[in-house]
Write a protein that holds these residues in place. Structure first.
Motif, PDB file in Angstrom:
ATOM      1  N   LYS A   1       0.837  -1.346   0.209  1.00 59.02           N
ATOM      2  CA  LYS A   1      -0.091   0.017   0.136  1.00 59.02           C
ATOM      3  C   LYS A   1       0.881   1.418  -0.108  1.00 59.02           C
ATOM      4  O   LYS A   1       0.638   2.221  -0.737  1.00 59.02           O
ATOM      5  CB  LYS A   1      -1.045  -0.250   1.023  1.00 59.02           C
ATOM      6  N   GLU A   2       2.066   1.426   0.882  1.00 55.45           N
ATOM      7  CA  GLU A   2       2.632   2.496   0.790  1.00 55.45           C
ATOM      8  C   GLU A   2       3.451   2.581  -0.307  1.00 55.45           C
ATOM      9  O   GLU A   2       4.625   1.424  -0.547  1.00 55.45           O
ATOM     10  CB  GLU A   2       3.504   2.523   2.231  1.00 55.45           C
TER      11      GLU A   2
ATOM     12  N   ASP B   1       5.945   5.260  -2.953  1.00 55.80           N
ATOM     13  CA  ASP B   1       6.289   6.502  -3.382  1.00 55.80           C
ATOM     14  C   ASP B   1       7.159   6.315  -4.553  1.00 55.80           C
ATOM     15  O   ASP B   1       8.308   5.984  -4.434  1.00 55.80           O
ATOM     16  CB  ASP B   1       6.944   7.381  -2.325  1.00 55.80           C
TER      17      ASP B   1
ATOM     18  N   GLN C   1      11.250   0.935  -0.445  1.00 55.37           N
ATOM     19  CA  GLN C   1      10.129   0.835  -1.708  1.00 55.37           C
ATOM     20  C   GLN C   1      10.270  -0.393  -2.695  1.00 55.37           C
ATOM     21  O   GLN C   1       9.514  -0.549  -3.709  1.00 55.37           O
ATOM     22  CB  GLN C   1      10.317   2.303  -2.691  1.00 55.37           C
TER      23      GLN C   1
END
Length: 765
Positions: free
Chosen positions: A550-551, A553, A560
């Motif tokens: 979900k997270e 960037d 990431q």
């Protein structure tokens, strides 16, 4: 008469200038200082092509305090030397070129005068130890030659090498207190924790032997040496350092600190004292061996049996000339020629020969082996070098590349894991970075017909490496078709790189007639699609339940799912299937705009670990030339119908990232990968997917180039109307016929011929 004499004088000057211009050797264009400042991590010292010895100065500014652990900036000193430093600690014999990790720095030697000092001292107060201030004004760096004045000791230091021998020449002032320090503690890593054991044996008043065992990046590394002096010492001694104490006796039977013929321990420094006359030269030959002191002595006798420093220097420079003449170029400026031949120089430093003159070497299993029918190499930074360095070798160093593959297969046969190298040096596997990119190197050689090794063994080694279940998330990759981020970090990068390597295995299997393997690995090569998120338009980390994390960037590099890049960079890493990548991104026009944004966006400060300029080296917009996953990206415009954008971008990158100055590399050279990109791109083509026989066309930087190939053929490249403004290609001709495609094949190069680019200042759309 006066006018006639003036005209004659002018003619003589012109002829003389022209003569000097045409007689300048290629090696004279090498500037080893390029990349020694900031992030390049190259070294300025002496070495021969692929040499076992890299004899270079250390400028590490961290104090070697006896009562404290070394807590210095290890990353900054991967090559031991930083151009901005003002003191030299000494000269050691082994170095990586351009890496992002540190090790080596073996057997540091420092000549001194005055009161004997065994501690190196500090950069702020060099006179507190044996280090010395120096100035770049009194520093010379050339191919296989380094010279500097040590200001605090009034000594001229000169260095040169052969394959396995470092040759020092020190010019002393008149002194009754002249010394040569041999520091076995010093090294490029955690100094006080690195040494495991050292041994020194004084054979006579001009010969010292010994070895050094270290546990740094490589866990089990032993290097043997033989040190010969041109002048007998008048006395000598040794100091042993241990947890802040200096011990005067080791076995409590003798005073070993002075004139005792052997010493052993963890942290040793030795000194040799001399009386010297003004301008007297003391020379040192320092031979290395991976096997024994006897091997080191034999290497010395085989390579430099004399004491003629100038001969050793010239012999090494002629070796460089022999390698550099493989590519003869004409350029717009002398700076371009310096950039080109220095880049070629940096590509021919690593990997390094790793065996004695008789072929003996220590293997990964820590046993002694003999290279039969090939030269054994080490220093394989494969996450970097599979991209352009080894493909370059397949053109201009095919014999060496075959031997490098044979070295990888020897590593495989000695591996308890039955795995090919990932990042290996000195009989050690460091398991650094990701992927199993030996398979790319091997597949590229097989596809291009550059083989004299057992190809069936090579294929099996590649298969085994791709199925090493307990290594770096491969078990999850095999289970899920991707690496889940909740099971193993850097998951997206690993998935993408494993998929590319699997494609390489498929290509090799097809070439070798293994249709079963080809079918299996062609399917595995499609795993990159499993981490594509059509909603965001990026490769994105998935977790083990099949959902995207979900997270997210796309600009962030931390946590990431990526390593040495972000989602923007790695979402462009599908070199094996660029046409499919274009379609995933919505087609040619949309993907073109995406690529444009990569080069033109501005990254906010929060996406840098620090705000210092050094963290921004190698970056254009969000294109990170200093990190290898982006090296093929500018060539992707060729697959969107916009080759003129590839042409414009690659010329822009060359001008921004390469210049003939100490800070002239926009990132770690990574054992030659950055430089190999420059060589290929300057010639006008690039291997975006090693394992294919295609080279994508770009925009040449040279005016002309002649590649003299080992098979006896020559391949000539000409750029008509070349200029700094004429970066676009109006058309290209191969052997007199218009080239109606945007690639060359390997056989077209190796068969010899002529490639002509017609340059213009207007994009050809």
């Amino acid at each position: 008469m006066k006018n006639i004499l003036s005209a004659v004088a002018l003619l003589l000057v012109t002829v003389s200038s022209y003569s000097q211009k045409i007689t300048k050797k290629n090696y004279e264009y090498i500037n080893p200082m390029i990349g020694t400042q900031r992030m390049g991590h190259t070294f300025p010292g002496a070495t021969v092509p692929f040499g076992s010895v890299q004899l270079s100065p250390e400028t590490d500014t961290i104090a070697y305090e006896l009562d404290k652990k070394y807590n210095g900036e290890v990353y900054k000193y991967c090559a031991g030397y930083q151009y901005d430093d003002t003191t030299i600690v000494g000269f050691s014999h082994t170095h990586f070129s351009g890496t992002g990790h540190s090790d080596l720095g073996d057997f540091l030697i420092m000549p001194t005068t005055g009161a004997l000092q065994i501690n190196p001292g500090t950069a702020a107060n060099p006179k507190s130890g044996y280090r010395s201030a120096y100035s770049h004004i009194n520093e010379v760096a050339q191919a296989n030659y380094y010279k500097v004045k040590l200001d605090d000791h009034n000594i001229i230091a000169e260095l040169t090498t052969s394959q396995r021998v470092g040759f020092h020449q020190y010019t002393f002032p008149k002194s009754s207190d002249a010394h040569i320090i041999l520091d076995l503690m010093s090294g490029i890593y955690n100094h006080n924790e690195k040494n495991v054991y050292t041994f020194i044996r004084v054979e006579n008043d001009t010969l010292i032997t010994g070895y050094r065992q270290t546990q740094g990046w490589a866990r089990t590394r032993t290097v043997y040496f033989a040190m010969a002096l041109s002048k007998p010492f008048k006395e000598y001694g040794v100091k042993k350092y241990d947890e802040g104490n200096i011990y005067n006796g080791f076995w409590r039977k003798f005073d070993q600190t002075k004139n005792f013929p052997e010493a052993a321990g963890r942290n040793l420094r030795m000194y040799f004292n001399f009386d010297t006359q003004d301008n007297e030269k003391i020379k040192i030959k320092f031979a290395l061996s991976p096997v024994s002191t006897a091997g080191a002595l034999a290497n010395m006798k085989a390579e430099i049996a004399h004491w003629d420093f100038e001969k050793a220097k010239t012999d090494g420079q002629q070796l460089w000339e022999g390698e550099l003449k493989k590519i003869k170029i004409e350029t717009l400026t002398e700076n371009d020629k310096t950039n080109f031949y220095t880049a070629l120089y940096h590509t021919f430093i690593n990997p390094t020969v790793y065996m004695d003159a008789d072929g003996s070497y220590k293997g990964l299993d820590q046993n002694i082996h003999k290279a039969e029918g090939f030269t054994n190499y080490t220093t394989f930074s494969l996450w970097d070098t599979y991209r352009a360095l080894h493909p370059l070798f397949n053109i201009v160093q095919p014999k060496r590349n075959r031997d490098m593959v044979s070295s990888m297969l020897a590593h495989y046969s000695q591996s308890v894991h039955k795995a090919l190298p990932v990042w290996s040096h000195y009989a050690n596997e460091n398991w650094c970075m990701i992927g199993y990119h030996s398979v790319s190197v091997i597949a590229d050689a097989v596809i291009k017909g550059n083989v004299d090794f057992d190809t069936n063994l090579a294929l099996q080694a590649c298969i085994n490496s791709s199925n090493l279940r307990y290594y770096d998330g491969i078990e999850y990759y095999l289970q899920y078709g991707y690496v889940p981020e909740d099971k193993n970090g850097s998951s997206v990068s690993k998935t993408l790189e494993y998929a590319y390597d699997d494609w390489c295995i498929a290509q090799m299997a097809k070439k070798l007639g293994r249709d079963d393997v080809y079918a299996e690995y062609t399917k595995r090569a499609q795993n990159y699609k499993n981490v594509w998120d059509a909603k965001t338009g990026f490769m994105r980390p998935k977790i083990s339940d099949g959902t995207f994390k979900k997270e997210f960037d796309a600009l962030d590099t931390h946590g990431q799912g990526f390593i040495e890049g972000n989602a923007w960079n790695y979402s462009l890493y599908v070199p094996q299937d660029p046409e499919a990548l274009v379609e995933l991104n919505g087609g040619k026009e949309k993907f073109t705009r995406h690529l444009d944004s990569l080069f033109t966006m501005t990254l906010p400060d929060k996406y840098f670990e620090k705000t210092e300029d050094i963290t921004r080296d190698g970056i254009i917009g969000n294109y990170v030339h200093g990190n290898e996953p982006s090296h093929h990206v500018a060539y992707l415009y060729n697959f969107t119908g916009k080759p003129y954008k590839t042409q414009q971008r690659v010329r822009m990158i060359i001008d921004a990232m390469y210049k003939p100055a100490p800070d002239g590399l926009g990132g770690n050279d990574d054992t030659g990968q950055m430089s190999a990109w420059y060589i290929f791109t300057s010639l006008g083509f690039y291997p975006i997917a090693p394992g294919s026989d295609h080279y994508a066309l770009g925009s040449p930087k040279v005016k002309s180039a002649i590649l003299t190939l080992e098979n006896g053929n020559t391949f000539t490249i000409t750029a008509k109307n070349q200029s700094d403004k004429n970066v676009y290609v109006s058309k290209a001709e191969l052997n007199g016929k218009v080239l109606d495609r945007l690639y060359l094949t390997h056989s077209e190069i190796m068969d010899g011929g002529t490639l002509v680019f017609y340059m213009t200042n207007k994009p050809v759309k």
